[in-house]
Design an enzyme around this catalytic site. Structure first.
Site, PDB file in Angstrom:
ATOM      1  N   ASN A  84      -6.673   1.673   2.770  1.00 12.79           N
ATOM      2  CA  ASN A  84      -7.432   2.804   2.764  1.00 12.79           C
ATOM      3  C   ASN A  84      -6.946   3.819   1.806  1.00 12.79           C
ATOM      4  O   ASN A  84      -7.777   4.592   1.295  1.00 12.79           O
ATOM      5  CB  ASN A  84      -7.138   3.309   4.291  1.00 12.79           C
ATOM      6  CG  ASN A  84      -7.750   2.686   5.346  1.00 12.79           C
ATOM      7  OD1 ASN A  84      -8.543   1.694   5.087  1.00 12.79           O
ATOM      8  ND2 ASN A  84      -7.479   3.048   6.523  1.00 12.79           N
TER       9      ASN A  84
ATOM     10  N   GLU B 182     -12.645  -1.944   2.770  1.00 16.92           N
ATOM     11  CA  GLU B 182     -13.397  -1.700   4.056  1.00 16.92           C
ATOM     12  C   GLU B 182     -14.229  -0.770   3.760  1.00 16.92           C
ATOM     13  O   GLU B 182     -14.294   0.148   4.904  1.00 16.92           O
ATOM     14  CB  GLU B 182     -12.076  -1.366   4.941  1.00 16.92           C
ATOM     15  CG  GLU B 182     -11.183  -2.375   5.374  1.00 16.92           C
ATOM     16  CD  GLU B 182     -10.060  -1.910   6.480  1.00 16.92           C
ATOM     17  OE1 GLU B 182     -10.024  -1.060   6.690  1.00 16.92           O
ATOM     18  OE2 GLU B 182      -9.204  -2.849   6.804  1.00 16.92           O
TER      19      GLU B 182
ATOM     20  N   GLU C 273       0.726  -1.332   0.031  1.00 13.96           N
ATOM     21  CA  GLU C 273      -0.133   0.099  -0.260  1.00 13.96           C
ATOM     22  C   GLU C 273       1.199   1.258  -0.191  1.00 13.96           C
ATOM     23  O   GLU C 273       2.050   1.161   0.547  1.00 13.96           O
ATOM     24  CB  GLU C 273      -1.124   0.020   1.350  1.00 13.96           C
ATOM     25  CG  GLU C 273      -1.751   1.223   1.471  1.00 13.96           C
ATOM     26  CD  GLU C 273      -2.855   1.286   2.646  1.00 13.96           C
ATOM     27  OE1 GLU C 273      -3.772   2.271   2.666  1.00 13.96           O
ATOM     28  OE2 GLU C 273      -2.780   0.195   3.176  1.00 13.96           O
TER      29      GLU C 273
ATOM     30  N   GLU D 242      -6.150  -9.070   4.400  1.00 13.63           N
ATOM     31  CA  GLU D 242      -5.191  -8.199   5.202  1.00 13.63           C
ATOM     32  C   GLU D 242      -5.410  -9.146   6.241  1.00 13.63           C
ATOM     33  O   GLU D 242      -6.361  -9.314   6.769  1.00 13.63           O
ATOM     34  CB  GLU D 242      -5.641  -6.626   5.471  1.00 13.63           C
ATOM     35  CG  GLU D 242      -5.787  -5.920   4.308  1.00 13.63           C
ATOM     36  CD  GLU D 242      -5.848  -4.428   4.700  1.00 13.63           C
ATOM     37  OE1 GLU D 242      -5.890  -4.103   5.848  1.00 13.63           O
ATOM     38  OE2 GLU D 242      -6.548  -3.801   3.774  1.00 13.63           O
TER      39      GLU D 242
END
Length: 502
Positions: free
Chosen positions: A72, A173, A27, A292
């Protein structure tokens, strides 16, 4: 001495172990990309800026697939910013982790890194601030074979051949209120469904992952999965789940039993997915992507998360660079046992993350790279635990925990690959103070010899590996006897054993 027995029925395998079970996660967060896998000017960097010292460790780790670019991060990401001439790429505020994103590393650089590492890319798309159009355009850029404005842009950027990415995550998410573009279950389900349909109009052979709950403590857990799958069952292949284990929120005995928690989460998601499938009278089974998972001192992160200077947006600032202990390595080994125990439905997984950010590999900016303690169980399992997983029926003494009550002191899984006539026994002694004498009846699988055994049994469960002392916690050879298909050994308290069978 406490005794534990393992038996295996060769006619009752759990399921085939998919190579994607040994995945990882990159990420744009902290120093995972910048000064992690990518650092132009580093003595070990190649002409693409990819650190080859890190590349060697990634190959040793045995990673098979990598999820990218988030996390995210993806929910506010414009993929177009990360392609084309580097000097023309814009700098953007990165909202998820309060940094500045320079976009000097993007889709094409990631694909080059995957090519060098012999890793299958798993792409995530932004369903936080974007939607169907942008998803289809990214798909066209990555996989397009026709001459279009978008695929021709890839060719103009020096990449004439499509990358052929098969697995795509429909957001990240999205049930989490921390997520940019957070949605309720119905809104996300309709967006995921319409995006999946649009992407399948381009390529019907894609494998698509719908967002499940970010954690099973979420108040939406269960209802979220049911709502999303009820709408999108026919268009998606996987439902995701994320699991982080925080040692700071539980006693150590419960921490070592974290596999109990992961088992319950996985089985809850399977039950929900199958209930939706039964409602739809479908023969299709939704698979699980645990994309994850790791040990993460989340309580330490949340204590500082809201303290960032609103006027300071640093570039590649350190974020959650956990230093892993001997106890953490044992828990990671136990979580791997849980994933393998559900190999019939867990067909993809990604330990988060790969470098620097809650990672098995650490680097110095401009300097060294080394293996954290959690590197070792993953590297061993990815090498020897292939083929089929078998349910190891364990008769074990019990050990007390505050969180789960009494649990089996011994946790284990057995694998066997008929093509190579090799296999593995992975076992964790969760007891903090009692050794376990283990006997495992393996002859029914065709096991006739032990070709090697290594154990992680830290004398100090708080020991960490550092750049100056990179081997404070490492696996060491261990004696395992095998007579007439019966393997016997002793596991010290708080230890993780990996036995190679042939």
């Amino acid at each position: 001495m406490a005794q534990a027995r393992i038996s295996v029925d060769p006619d009752r395998p759990i399921g085939e172990i998919h190579r994607r079970l040994y995945g990882s996660f990159v990420e744009h967060m902290g120093r995972c990309v910048y000064t992690g896998i990518f650092e132009p000017g580093h003595p070990a960097a190649d002409e693409h800026g990819l650190r080859q010292d890190v590349m060697e460790l990634v190959r040793e780790l045995g990673v098979t697939t990598v999820r990218y670019p988030g996390g995210n991060f993806v929910s506010n990401y414009r993929w177009e910013d990360g392609v084309g001439p580097v000097a023309e790429r814009p700098r953007r505020l990165e909202l998820a982790w309060h940094t500045t994103e320079p976009n000097t590393f993007g889709t094409d650089e990631f694909m080059e890194w995957c090519r060098q590492a012999d890793i299958e890319p798993m792409m995530a798309i932004n369903l936080g601030t974007r939607g169907e159009t942008e998803a289809v355009e990214l798909l066209d850029y990555v996989n397009g074979t026709a001459s279009t404005q978008v695929s021709d842009r890839r060719r103009a950027n020096g990449h004439p051949e499509p990358y052929g990415v098969r697995m795509w995550c429909l957001g990240n998410e999205m049930d989490g209120p921390w997520q940019v573009g957070h949605k309720n279950a119905e809104d996300y389900a309709y967006l995921a469904l319409s995006t999946a349909r649009a992407m399948r109009m381009v390529d019907s052979g894609l494998e698509l992952v719908a967002c499940g709950s970010a954690a099973w403590e979420m108040p939406t857990f269960g209802d979220w999965e049911r709502t999303v799958l009820d709408l999108a069952y026919d268009e998606v292949d996987y439902i995701s789940l994320h699991r982080y284990v925080d040692p700071g929120t539980q006693d150590r005995a419960s921490f070592l039993a974290a596999g109990v928690d992961l088992d319950r989460f996985i089985e809850g998601v399977i039950a929900t997915a199958d209930a939706v499938g039964a409602k739809h009278r479908s023969d299709k089974k939704i698979m699980l992507s645990v994309d994850e998972w790791n040990v993460w001192r989340l309580s330490e992160w949340t204590a500082i998360e809201g303290t960032f200077d609103p006027d300071d947006w640093p570039e590649a600032a350190p974020r959650i660079e956990d230093r892993y202990t001997g106890a953490d390595a044992l828990v990671v080994g136990g979580l791997l046992i849980s994933l393998l125990r559900h190999a019939d439905r867990v067909k993809a997984a990604a330990q988060a993350q790969l470098v620097n950010v809650i990672a098995p590999i650490m680097t110095e900016r401009g300097g060294r790279a080394w293996r954290q303690t959690i590197f070792h169980p993953f590297a061993i399992a990815s090498r020897i635990a292939r083929g089929r997983a078998y349910d190891a029926v364990v008769a074990s003494p019990r050990t007390p925990t505050e969180r789960f009550g009494e649990v089996d002191a011994l946790d284990a899984v057995v694998t066997w690959d008929e093509d190579s006539s090799t296999g593995s026994l992975l076992a964790l002694n969760r007891s903090l103070d009692e050794p376990v004498e283990l006997s495992a009846a393996l002859g029914g699988l065709g096991v006739s010899r032990v070709s090697g055994a290594r154990i992680i049994a830290p004398t100090d469960l708080d020991a960490v590996n550092t750049a100056d002392e990179p081997e404070a916690v490492v696996p060491v050879p261990h004696e395992v006897d095998l007579v007439d298909g019966l393997a016997t050994t002793v596991l010290p308290p708080a230890s993780w054993l990996a036995v190679e069978l042939a």
